[in-house]
Design a protein around this motif. Structure first.
Motif, PDB file in Angstrom:
ATOM      1  N   LEU A  59       0.822  -1.217   0.000  1.00 12.81           N
ATOM      2  CA  LEU A  59       0.000   0.000   0.000  1.00 12.81           C
ATOM      3  C   LEU A  59       0.852   1.260   0.000  1.00 12.81           C
ATOM      4  O   LEU A  59       0.398   2.333  -0.366  1.00 12.81           O
ATOM      5  CB  LEU A  59      -0.928   0.010   1.221  1.00 12.81           C
ATOM      6  CG  LEU A  59      -2.153  -0.897   1.119  1.00 12.81           C
ATOM      7  CD1 LEU A  59      -2.970  -0.831   2.385  1.00 12.81           C
ATOM      8  CD2 LEU A  59      -3.019  -0.508  -0.062  1.00 12.81           C
ATOM      9  N   CYS A  70      -3.155   8.092  -8.720  1.00 15.43           N
ATOM     10  CA  CYS A  70      -4.476   8.408  -8.188  1.00 15.43           C
ATOM     11  C   CYS A  70      -5.479   8.844  -9.248  1.00 15.43           C
ATOM     12  O   CYS A  70      -6.686   8.666  -9.076  1.00 15.43           O
ATOM     13  CB  CYS A  70      -4.362   9.487  -7.114  1.00 15.43           C
ATOM     14  SG  CYS A  70      -3.421   8.888  -5.696  1.00 15.43           S
ATOM     15  N   HIS A  76     -12.822   3.670  -5.980  1.00 15.85           N
ATOM     16  CA  HIS A  76     -12.477   3.166  -4.651  1.00 15.85           C
ATOM     17  C   HIS A  76     -11.542   4.161  -3.955  1.00 15.85           C
ATOM     18  O   HIS A  76     -11.012   5.069  -4.586  1.00 15.85           O
ATOM     19  CB  HIS A  76     -11.837   1.782  -4.743  1.00 15.85           C
ATOM     20  CG  HIS A  76     -10.622   1.722  -5.610  1.00 15.85           C
ATOM     21  ND1 HIS A  76      -9.488   2.462  -5.379  1.00 15.85           N
ATOM     22  CD2 HIS A  76     -10.372   0.996  -6.724  1.00 15.85           C
ATOM     23  CE1 HIS A  76      -8.585   2.180  -6.307  1.00 15.85           C
ATOM     24  NE2 HIS A  76      -9.103   1.308  -7.133  1.00 15.85           N
ATOM     25  N   HIS A  78      -8.281   5.858  -2.339  1.00 16.33           N
ATOM     26  CA  HIS A  78      -6.879   5.849  -2.797  1.00 16.33           C
ATOM     27  C   HIS A  78      -5.974   5.989  -1.600  1.00 16.33           C
ATOM     28  O   HIS A  78      -6.173   6.856  -0.760  1.00 16.33           O
ATOM     29  CB  HIS A  78      -6.627   6.999  -3.760  1.00 16.33           C
ATOM     30  CG  HIS A  78      -7.495   6.914  -4.965  1.00 16.33           C
ATOM     31  ND1 HIS A  78      -7.305   5.996  -5.947  1.00 16.33           N
ATOM     32  CD2 HIS A  78      -8.596   7.616  -5.285  1.00 16.33           C
ATOM     33  CE1 HIS A  78      -8.262   6.132  -6.860  1.00 16.33           C
ATOM     34  NE2 HIS A  78      -9.064   7.112  -6.469  1.00 16.33           N
ATOM     35  N   ILE A  79      -5.012   5.090  -1.522  1.00 12.47           N
ATOM     36  CA  ILE A  79      -4.063   5.142  -0.407  1.00 12.47           C
ATOM     37  C   ILE A  79      -2.714   5.541  -1.004  1.00 12.47           C
ATOM     38  O   ILE A  79      -2.090   4.753  -1.716  1.00 12.47           O
ATOM     39  CB  ILE A  79      -3.987   3.791   0.313  1.00 12.47           C
ATOM     40  CG1 ILE A  79      -5.381   3.466   0.873  1.00 12.47           C
ATOM     41  CG2 ILE A  79      -2.972   3.831   1.443  1.00 12.47           C
ATOM     42  CD1 ILE A  79      -5.530   2.081   1.406  1.00 12.47           C
ATOM     43  N   ALA A  87      -7.364   9.210   1.323  1.00 14.73           N
ATOM     44  CA  ALA A  87      -7.525   8.048   2.206  1.00 14.73           C
ATOM     45  C   ALA A  87      -8.353   8.397   3.448  1.00 14.73           C
ATOM     46  O   ALA A  87      -8.623   7.533   4.277  1.00 14.73           O
ATOM     47  CB  ALA A  87      -6.156   7.525   2.644  1.00 14.73           C
ATOM     48  N   HIS A 311      -1.273  -3.453  -4.669  1.00 18.46           N
ATOM     49  CA  HIS A 311      -1.760  -2.185  -4.119  1.00 18.46           C
ATOM     50  C   HIS A 311      -3.174  -1.888  -4.638  1.00 18.46           C
ATOM     51  O   HIS A 311      -4.087  -1.607  -3.868  1.00 18.46           O
ATOM     52  CB  HIS A 311      -0.781  -1.066  -4.536  1.00 18.46           C
ATOM     53  CG  HIS A 311      -1.170   0.296  -4.054  1.00 18.46           C
ATOM     54  ND1 HIS A 311      -0.395   1.028  -3.193  1.00 18.46           N
ATOM     55  CD2 HIS A 311      -2.257   1.077  -4.317  1.00 18.46           C
ATOM     56  CE1 HIS A 311      -0.980   2.180  -2.941  1.00 18.46           C
ATOM     57  NE2 HIS A 311      -2.108   2.240  -3.626  1.00 18.46           N
ATOM     58  N   HIS A 312      -3.355  -1.976  -5.947  1.00 20.54           N
ATOM     59  CA  HIS A 312      -4.671  -1.706  -6.553  1.00 20.54           C
ATOM     60  C   HIS A 312      -5.709  -2.719  -6.099  1.00 20.54           C
ATOM     61  O   HIS A 312      -6.869  -2.369  -5.865  1.00 20.54           O
ATOM     62  CB  HIS A 312      -4.565  -1.720  -8.078  1.00 20.54           C
ATOM     63  CG  HIS A 312      -3.885  -0.499  -8.603  1.00 20.54           C
ATOM     64  ND1 HIS A 312      -4.518   0.711  -8.720  1.00 20.54           N
ATOM     65  CD2 HIS A 312      -2.619  -0.304  -9.017  1.00 20.54           C
ATOM     66  CE1 HIS A 312      -3.659   1.605  -9.190  1.00 20.54           C
ATOM     67  NE2 HIS A 312      -2.494   1.013  -9.375  1.00 20.54           N
ATOM     68  N   GLU A 315      -6.822  -1.841  -2.631  1.00 17.10           N
ATOM     69  CA  GLU A 315      -7.687  -0.649  -2.691  1.00 17.10           C
ATOM     70  C   GLU A 315      -9.085  -1.015  -3.180  1.00 17.10           C
ATOM     71  O   GLU A 315     -10.091  -0.515  -2.665  1.00 17.10           O
ATOM     72  CB  GLU A 315      -7.078   0.387  -3.642  1.00 17.10           C
ATOM     73  CG  GLU A 315      -5.943   1.172  -3.007  1.00 17.10           C
ATOM     74  CD  GLU A 315      -5.361   2.204  -3.974  1.00 17.10           C
ATOM     75  OE1 GLU A 315      -4.799   3.183  -3.502  1.00 17.10           O
ATOM     76  OE2 GLU A 315      -5.474   2.004  -5.196  1.00 17.10           O
TER      77      GLU A 315
END
Lengths: 323, 132
Positions: A59, A70, A76, A78-79, A87, A311-312, A315
């Protein structure tokens, strides 16, 4: 920024819980005879944390190591360290998850701390005793009156033997006990025990029986190691029975403290030694090192690729849960 | 003083050792006899036997002065009790929560004598089978 870190922490907890539930569920259906080696049982305790660590570290990936992604999504949360405000919606749920986890681990952490304190007091006491040599091995003798023989300590493990037990055993039994304990020293099992207990304290949803299965497998390994050194598996089996007899003579066992294997632990160890063609147990292989080093390699690879995909994926799952 | 051996001592041995600890110099058997407070009083030969036993256990050292031996403790009182405490702690049966300890046989395991007989028979049968 806080939301990003908390979200990553919550993902760590949630994934450790999910993977732990799967691993513990599968382990319940695995017969003991399938995994005689200790490493797979250590893996069942370490794997959920490794998976959780990989996902939560992923993440952090895009912003520090690559370009910000981003603008590529709008479905969804975003981190991303580049845009921490995105976030923000995860702040409250992530805080709740982490708070619940901290509360749930507290009893286990306290129990571990108390156990460690007891161990360190014992090790301090053991180190005060005059060392004596039995062949090549340095041991400490105690006059406990109970049939005890153990290895204690992480950095420089010490073998402790009860003098009455030693006097009551024959030459071959003594050699078997000594080589068994040397197996624990060579494998640094006390270190593994400490790491696994710490991991279990952090994952209160995992059953304690996983640790007991590792412990039992480690004993089987050291039995086989002793059998190889003594040159006769039945001599080690006999030593187990001899110590068991002396233990029975001093029995004041609290049934509430019985392990998962109960009396069958001894039976299984003897049977395992008497199995024709049982593989010898080479010592000098620590379970934690055997697992953690490859895991770190996998983690490093994931961070290069496919860390961004992970990561995606995380998320997206968070988005599904959030909406 | 060297690292102390710490065998179990009887009440009389402890009383005699206490006298030696209280004295700044080595004592003869007669001197120990005059210092040790017991009812009824001890005989000379009893103190001699006790000191001899303590010497045999490595707890006291003795040097000949003239015709008689003079005894002094091999370890200080603090070292002795420290060693005793360490032995008691180290000799306690390992508990389930001790994080960095592995016992030869699980100290919490209940061992059934019938099971032990069965296992002994199993080992004997295996040995018999191997011998054939």
């Amino acid at each position: 920024m806080t939301a990003v870190v908390l979200a990553s922490g919550a993902v760590f907890v949630a994934l450790a819980f999910a993977v732990g539930a799967v691993v513990a569920g599968l382990a319940r259906f695995v017969p003991r005879s399938w995994f005689r080696a200790s490493t797979p049982w250590a893996l069942t305790i370490l794997l959920p944390l490794a998976c959780a660590l990989t996902a939560s570290l992923a993440l952090f990936l895009p912003a520090p190591f690559g370009s910000c992604h981003c603008d590529a999504h709008d479905h969804h949360p975003h981190i991303c360290f580049g845009h921490p405000a995105l976030a923000q919606p995860l702040l409250v749920p992530a805080s709740l998850v982490l708070a619940a986890w901290l509360v749930s681990v507290l009893p286990g952490v306290v129990r571990l701390a108390v156990g460690l304190l007891g161990s360190f007091r014992r090790i301090y006491a053991v180190r005060r005793l005059t060392p004596e040599r039995v062949g090549e091995t340095e041991v400490r003798f105690v006059d406990s009156g109970a049939a005890i023989a153990y290895t204690a300590g992480v950095r420089a493990p010490v073998i402790v033997l009860d003098r009455a037990l030693w006097a009551a055993l024959g030459e071959r039994d003594r050699e078997a006990v000594l080589q068994h304990e040397r197996g624990h020293v060579d494998r640094a099992d006390a270190l593994t025990s400490l790491v696994l207990r710490a991991c279990l304290a952090l994952q209160p949803w995992l059953p304690w029986s996983l640790f007991e299965r590792w412990q039992h497998a480690a004993e089987l390994h050291c039995d086989r190691h002793a059998a190889e050194r003594v040159g006769d598996p039945s001599a080690v089996a006999e030593a187990l029975v001899s110590v068991g007899r002396l233990r029975a003579a001093h029995a004041d066992t609290d049934p509430a403290h019985l392990g998962v294997f109960g009396a069958s632990g001894l039976e299984d160890r003897v049977a395992s030694l008497l199995e024709p063609g049982s593989a010898p147990g080479s010592a000098r292989r620590n379970d934690v090192v055997a697992i953690v080093l490859p895991m770190l390699g996998v983690l490093a690879l994931v961070m290069v690729w496919p860390g961004d995909l992970l990561h995606h994926a995380v998320e997206t799952v968070l988005g599904l849960l959030h909406h | 003083m060297s690292s102390p051996p710490s065998p179990a001592l009887g009440e009389l041995e402890t009383a005699v050792l206490d006298v030696l600890w209280s004295s700044p110099t080595a004592l003869s058997v007669r001197e120990v006899l005059t210092h040790v407070r017991r009812r009824p009083p001890l005989a000379y030969t009893t103190v001699l036997t006790v000191l001899d036993r303590l010497h045999g256990k490595g707890v006291v050292v003795r040097e000949k002065e003239g015709k008689a031996y003079h005894y002094s403790p091999r370890v200080t009182r603090e070292a002795w009790f420290g060693e005793r405490a360490a032995r008691a702690l180290a000799g306690a049966a390992p508990g389930r929560d001790e994080a960095v300890l592995l016992a030869f046989l699980d100290s919490t395991e209940r061992v059934d004598p019938q099971l032990l007989d069965k296992l002994s028979a199993l080992i004997a049968a295996r040995r018999g089978g191997t011998a054939k």
